[in-house]
Scaffold this active site. Structure first.
Site, PDB file in Angstrom:
ATOM      1  N   HIS A 117       0.820  -1.213   0.000  1.00 47.77           N
ATOM      2  CA  HIS A 117       0.000   0.000   0.000  1.00 47.77           C
ATOM      3  C   HIS A 117       0.854   1.262   0.000  1.00 47.77           C
ATOM      4  O   HIS A 117       0.346   2.350  -0.292  1.00 47.77           O
ATOM      5  CB  HIS A 117      -0.985  -0.009   1.173  1.00 47.77           C
ATOM      6  CG  HIS A 117      -0.399   0.247   2.523  1.00 47.77           C
ATOM      7  ND1 HIS A 117      -0.147  -0.754   3.437  1.00 47.77           N
ATOM      8  CD2 HIS A 117      -0.010   1.386   3.129  1.00 47.77           C
ATOM      9  CE1 HIS A 117       0.350  -0.238   4.540  1.00 47.77           C
ATOM     10  NE2 HIS A 117       0.447   1.074   4.382  1.00 47.77           N
ATOM     11  N   ASP A 147       0.156  -7.674   1.412  1.00 49.07           N
ATOM     12  CA  ASP A 147       0.552  -6.267   1.509  1.00 49.07           C
ATOM     13  C   ASP A 147       2.073  -6.117   1.521  1.00 49.07           C
ATOM     14  O   ASP A 147       2.622  -5.354   2.303  1.00 49.07           O
ATOM     15  CB  ASP A 147      -0.053  -5.614   2.758  1.00 49.07           C
ATOM     16  CG  ASP A 147       0.068  -4.085   2.722  1.00 49.07           C
ATOM     17  OD1 ASP A 147       0.170  -3.531   1.617  1.00 49.07           O
ATOM     18  OD2 ASP A 147       0.079  -3.458   3.795  1.00 49.07           O
ATOM     19  N   SER A 221       4.666   2.534   7.829  1.00 49.12           N
ATOM     20  CA  SER A 221       4.282   1.380   7.018  1.00 49.12           C
ATOM     21  C   SER A 221       5.456   0.915   6.167  1.00 49.12           C
ATOM     22  O   SER A 221       6.101   1.708   5.486  1.00 49.12           O
ATOM     23  CB  SER A 221       3.111   1.742   6.101  1.00 49.12           C
ATOM     24  OG  SER A 221       1.935   1.908   6.835  1.00 49.12           O
TER      25      SER A 221
END
Length: 452
Positions: A117, A147, A221
């Site tokens: 992402h 992911d 992230s």
């Protein structure tokens, strides 16, 4: 027993003292390994790890809203000012947007792991290293279901790299360090513990997250979660937060799941998963009582794909899968993960409980076909045809002749090159350049033609 004493000469040990010493030694030998104490400082470990963690920035162009989507308001309307504040002066034109995330180097040759992402839909990917140098990165492969994404840069010299640890050995309560770039402010180190294991947060079909209270925020992230040996045991991916900031509930993809996916992305550009052709469901307490099952452990087969590996192995609806390839199947979430990680073409044992009787069969794992184009792991798009520097800047230039002077009302004393067109979504458009502007110098040197 003289070795137990530190004196130059040993003395006889009374029987009771001998017995006490012997029991103490036995007890210490049988005691389990104690948890590692809280470190006095994380500084030495952090200094070793920081150079291998990077910032990842991406950019993409958002299409302009369709004509008529925005209201045509008079300039003096309060709503006109509101739209301008939210959408900018070129709200009806394409816009560049950027995003930030983190990543870590896994190979000195320039392979970098991050979250999918972080780079999703990116047109340009830039990696910033701990020494503030930057490099463009290419997308090697990505996997939406876990992911994960793998990038590649081209360094002139070997880069400092991390290595994956064994996430299965991480215990609840173990110390961990998270390194990333929250909110784009720069490399940040936080520490905490493993708060929980095997979390299912409905992020994908293979959820098996490590939960940690090490503060993780937006921008973390794709960053690594380290154990106290400096090994990556997780990739920070999600946070639970009503406010958008850290409240001590973060989730990391376990390294044992990530390692296999990253290896496949590097080798094939996509993730290849095993498939056996069954649909499964959780074993509820109601099913335990209705089917007279010994417990609620296992995955209940609700459907068998005709002609699939499971059908050829003789599996039936109602079978309770308890083991696969020598690994116990705890529940309906465990089986898909185990099957997905099994090498394609491998023949393994599958253990089921059928009407109270244990049955073991041999089953050959096949490749899972992607369900839809959206689910396909995407390789990097083909490189576009080389564009000139002017095209990259979004400029069209012309000679400043009499026609151009008349068209743009440029005085006779002005010398330079006239801008004839500007791509609104380009770097030149971002700098508010317009047709009719005249470039008179570049890097301090005068220019008179577009070639200059």
């Amino acid at each position: 027993m003289g070795g137990l004493n530190s004196g130059a000469e040993s003395e006889p040990v009374p029987p009771m003292r001998f017995l006490a010493a012997f029991i103490t030694i036995l007890c210490l030998a049988a005691a389990p390994a104690l948890a590692r104490p809280a470190p006095e400082s994380f500084a030495d470990l952090t200094a070793k790890l920081l150079p291998a963690v990077v910032n990842i920035s991406t950019s993409q162009t958002l299409k302009a809203p369709p004509k008529g989507a925005l209201p045509d308001l008079p300039p003096d309307s309060p709503l006109s000012e509101l739209f301008k504040n939210f959408l900018g002066p070129r709200g009806n034109q394409p816009r560049h947007v950027t995003s930030l995330g983190s990543g870590f180097i896994i190979d000195p040759s320039g392979y970098i792991v991050t979250n999918n992402h972080v780079i999703d839909n990116a047109e340009q990917i830039t990696v910033t290293f701990a020494d503030n140098t930057t490099m463009p990165a290419k997308l090697v492969g990505r996997d939406e279901k876990t992911d994960l994404a793998l990038l590649k840069v081209a360094p002139k010299k070997p880069l400092p790299a991390t290595k994956f640890g064994d996430s299965d050995k991480a215990r609840i309560g173990d110390w961990v360090i998270a390194i990333g770039d929250p909110f784009g402010i720069g490399s940040t180190v936080t520490a905490g513990i493993v708060s929980a294991r095997n979390r299912d947060i409905n992020a994908g079909p293979y959820d098996d997250f490590i939960q940690t209270d090490a503060p993780i925020n937006r921008g973390n992230s794709g960053g690594p979660l380290f154990d106290m040996d400096g090994n990556v045991i997780g990739i920070n991916s999600q946070i639970f937060s009503p406010s958008g900031g850290s409240i001590g509930i973060g989730f990391a993809i376990p390294s044992n799941l990530a390692r296999d996916v990253v290896q496949q992305l590097r080798q094939f550009g996509s993730a290849r998963r095993g498939w056996i052709g069954v649909r499964i469901q959780p074993v509820t307490q109601e099913l335990v009582e209705a089917m007279n099952l010994p417990s609620n452990r296992g995955a209940l087969v609700s459907d068998v794909t005709k002609g699939g590996p499971a059908a050829r192995a003789g599996l039936r609806n109602g079978d309770l899968v308890t083991g696969f390839d020598g690994k116990p199947v705890a529940d309906n979430r465990a089986l898909p993960r185990i099957v997905a990680n099994t090498p394609i073409g491998k023949t393994v044992n599958i253990d089921v409980l059928r009407k109270g009787r244990k049955v073991s069969s041999r089953i050959t794992v096949q490749k899972l076909a992607d369900a839809s184009p959206k689910d396909k792991a995407v390789k990097a798009p083909p490189a576009p045809k080389p564009r000139s520097k002017l095209q990259q800047m979004g400029l069209s230039l012309g000679v400043l002749d009499n026609g151009a002077r008349g068209r743009y009302k440029i005085g006779p004393k002005v010398q330079g090159v006239v801008v004839t067109a500007v791509d609104p979504g380009s770097p030149a458009g971002d700098k508010n350049m317009r047709p009719g502007d005249v470039i008179v110098q570049v890097q301090g040197a005068g220019v008179k033609t577009p070639a200059d």
